[in-house]
Design a protein around this motif. Structure first.
Motif, PDB file in Angstrom:
ATOM      1  N   THR A   1      58.741  33.238  75.604  1.00  0.00           N
ATOM      2  CA  THR A   1      58.999  34.015  76.825  1.00  0.00           C
ATOM      3  C   THR A   1      57.928  33.783  77.886  1.00  0.00           C
ATOM      4  OG1 THR A   1      57.859  35.972  75.906  1.00  0.00           O
ATOM      5  CG2 THR A   1      60.213  35.785  75.489  1.00  0.00           C
ATOM      6  N   ASP A   2      57.249  32.655  77.817  1.00  0.00           N
ATOM      7  CA  ASP A   2      56.196  32.369  78.796  1.00  0.00           C
ATOM      8  C   ASP A   2      56.756  32.052  80.182  1.00  0.00           C
ATOM      9  OD1 ASP A   2      53.839  32.874  77.510  1.00  0.00           O
ATOM     10  OD2 ASP A   2      53.675  30.878  76.624  1.00  0.00           O
ATOM     11  N   ASP A   3      57.761  31.207  80.245  1.00  0.00           N
ATOM     12  CA  ASP A   3      58.314  30.777  81.539  1.00  0.00           C
ATOM     13  C   ASP A   3      59.761  31.223  81.636  1.00  0.00           C
ATOM     14  OD1 ASP A   3      55.979  29.318  82.437  1.00  0.00           O
ATOM     15  OD2 ASP A   3      56.468  27.855  80.868  1.00  0.00           O
TER      16      ASP A   3
ATOM     17  N   LYS B   1      55.507  33.017  72.862  1.00  0.00           N
ATOM     18  CA  LYS B   1      55.537  31.654  73.394  1.00  0.00           C
ATOM     19  C   LYS B   1      56.903  31.317  73.983  1.00  0.00           C
ATOM     20  CE  LYS B   1      54.596  26.851  72.064  1.00  0.00           C
ATOM     21  NZ  LYS B   1      54.231  25.936  70.950  1.00  0.00           N
TER      22      LYS B   1
ATOM     23  N   ASN C   1      52.950  38.452  79.890  1.00  0.00           N
ATOM     24  CA  ASN C   1      54.047  37.964  79.063  1.00  0.00           C
ATOM     25  C   ASN C   1      55.007  39.105  78.755  1.00  0.00           C
ATOM     26  OD1 ASN C   1      55.179  37.594  76.082  1.00  0.00           O
ATOM     27  ND2 ASN C   1      54.826  35.536  76.915  1.00  0.00           N
TER      28      ASN C   1
END
Length: 544
Positions: free
Chosen positions: A337-339, A335, A378
């Motif tokens: 490293t999503d954006d 989570k 991801n």
């Protein structure tokens, strides 16, 4: 209360569950069935169940709540009064119950086969809820206030979990393998739990057998002890540190060529230990020949200069470093490293290219890169998938030289350096920057302090880069412990105290003559000199 002391009770063979009671340690020797009361200051112990040893054999988990003792044996959980030790059945699971912890009216039970920590109401004996286990091995439990502590034998890891939600807050690596029990001391003045870990495993040793010829033979014996676990959590930096040691490491080259050569205007460069979050360089001194220092890509390098190396000429030269090293474990989730921002052009040109015979243009490597990542986008999950794919495809084997990834994948067997090569190729083809780190591991015998130790092999692993977080470590092959998964993640974003980081992302050792770098086809450093590596563990570092 106790201080940094290893507790080694006499006669104990295999200690599993442990708990504190009125300043004493209560421990179960699962093979003998001895319920031991141990004085942690003197190691003195007595058997609390002299007439009920059989009932306590094969017990793996142990907890104390008030005047009640809780334990796990086989598929069942039992409780009893400490004054009588008459076992009363509490609940039975479909598979083996491994660990148990109790807080007020809540009972926590771990089960590896189910992959769950089951939570029961003490009074109704009904299951309330369950959490997924954080690791892949057999897990023991302890609880304190808002924290459920989980000790995983295979992962060599202790997890700090929110006991209400099951969320892992952080985890730390234990300094020894095969942790089998965990106990919480009363909180200190800062409100921090003090932890003690039990360990149990077989150690190899050389036995003097007068009836054999030769009289020395290799055999195994039980080793079990209890040791304090130190930890320090840095929430803003997403990592936790654990036990560490002050080490002296020496790296020396001895000129001893297979074939005599003449070289003029020689510069011999050897990388020095790196300064990191877990490794502090206290002092570096030359051995044999003085050196100057230079910085290469942010890494310290020792430069030894010779006017010439003539046939018959002999030298020894190198460095000795004093290091503080600790275990480190990062806690970053998919989570997080999503954006992520785009990689800089510099990172793409340096860490996504084939700069070390990685065979990234071959069909077998490109196919492996596609299969390893699959449809995952991801970055962290992709990295995890690539690691598991390599572990599925390769098995470990020592080789005298390193083949490129295409040959290694076709063969299916690789050394640590070949694992690294395959991982580098597959990661870079999937847009994940990575680089080689290593070069040695201290022999992991922390109790042998003040004794010179020599590693059997050199060793390399890698680091991968996540924008916004930086470089993260990942072992090459030690987590590849079986033919099929699930594989442990103890060294996925983690390193133990015995990993020595030297020359991150640069060549460990290079040789130039008249300003020109010599490659191994011309003159191999291994054909020109013999290296000597020595570690001495000086002392354990104090708590944080």
């Amino acid at each position: 209360m106790i201080g940094p002391k290893t507790i080694r009770p006499l006669t104990a063979a295999t200690i599993y569950g442990i708990a504190f009671l009125d300043g004493k340690l209560i421990a179960i020797d699962t093979i003998k069935g001895h319920l031991l009361e141990i004085d942690p200051l003197t190691d003195n112990s007595r058997i609390l169940n002299p007439h009920q040893v059989r009932e306590f054999q094969d017990v793996t988990g142990l907890a104390i709540a008030g005047d009640t003792l809780w334990l796990t044996r086989g598929n069942s959980v039992y409780l009893c009064k400490l004054s009588s030790l008459g076992l009363e059945h509490f609940v039975t699971l479909p598979y083996a119950a491994n660990g148990v912890a109790v807080w007020d009216s809540t009972v926590y039970v771990s089960c590896q086969r189910l992959g769950q920590i089951l939570i029961f109401d003490r009074d109704s004996r009904k299951e309330i809820t369950r959490f997924p286990v954080p690791g892949v091995g057999i897990e023991n439990l302890a609880v304190s206030h808002d924290t459920l502590w989980v000790c995983d034998r295979t992962e060599q890891t202790v997890y700090s979990m929110d006991r209400a939600t099951g969320e892992v807050i952080f985890s730390v690596l234990t300094p020894f393998p095969s942790p089998t029990g965990i106990a919480v001391c009363p909180q200190d003045d800062q409100g921090k739990d003090s932890l003690y870990i039990a360990y149990a495993f077989e150690e190899p040793y050389i036995r003097d057998n007068p009836n054999a010829d030769p009289n020395h033979e290799l055999t195994y014996r039980d080793l079990t002890f209890i040791h304090p676990l130190y930890y320090h959590y840095e929430p803003s930096k997403r990592y936790a540190l654990s036990n560490g040691y002050l080490l002296e490491m020496s790296y020396v080259e001895e000129i001893s060529p297979l074939d005599e050569v003449y070289l003029s205007n020689v510069e011999w460069r050897i990388a020095l230990p790196s300064e990191t979050e877990r490794q502090k360089v206290k002092q570096v001194d030359p051995i044999g020949v003085p050196f100057t220092e230079e910085i290469v890509d942010g890494q310290r390098v020792a430069v030894f200069k010779f006017d010439s190396l003539a046939p018959g000429e002999r030298h020894i030269f190198g460095w000795k470093a004093l290091l503080e090293v600790r275990g480190i474990k990062y806690r970053i989730t998919p989570k997080d490293t999503d954006d992520l921002p785009e990689l800089s052009a510099e990172f793409q040109s340096r860490y996504l290219v084939d700069d070390d015979d990685l065979a990234m243009d071959t069909a077998i490597v490109r196919r492996a890169a596609r299969e390893a990542a699959g449809s995952e986008t991801n970055l962290l999950r992709k990295m995890y998938n690539i690691r598991n794919y390599v572990y599925d495809e390769l098995s470990y084997g020592i080789k005298p030289y390193i083949d490129p990834p295409d040959i290694v994948l076709e063969r299916g067997v690789g050394s640590c350096g070949e694992y690294v090569g395959v991982l580098l190729a597959l990661c870079r083809l999937n847009g994940i920057p990575c680089r080689t780190v290593g070069r040695y591991k201290c022999p992991p015998y922390a109790e042998q302090q003040g004794v010179p130790l020599q590693p059997d092999f050199n060793h390399v692993w890698l680091e991968f880069y996540i924008p916004n977080f930086g470089w993260l470590p990942m072992e090459s092959n030690p987590d590849d412990v079986g033919d099929v998964g699930p594989y442990p993640t103890r060294f996925f974003m983690g390193l133990c105290w015995y990993h020595i980081e030297i020359g991150k992302g640069i060549t460990f050792e290079t040789l130039t003559s008249n300003g020109l770098r010599l490659n191994k086809e011309e003159i191999s450093i291994g054909d020109l000199a013999i290296n000597h590596i020595r570690f001495t563990i000086l002392k354990e570092l104090p708590s944080f």
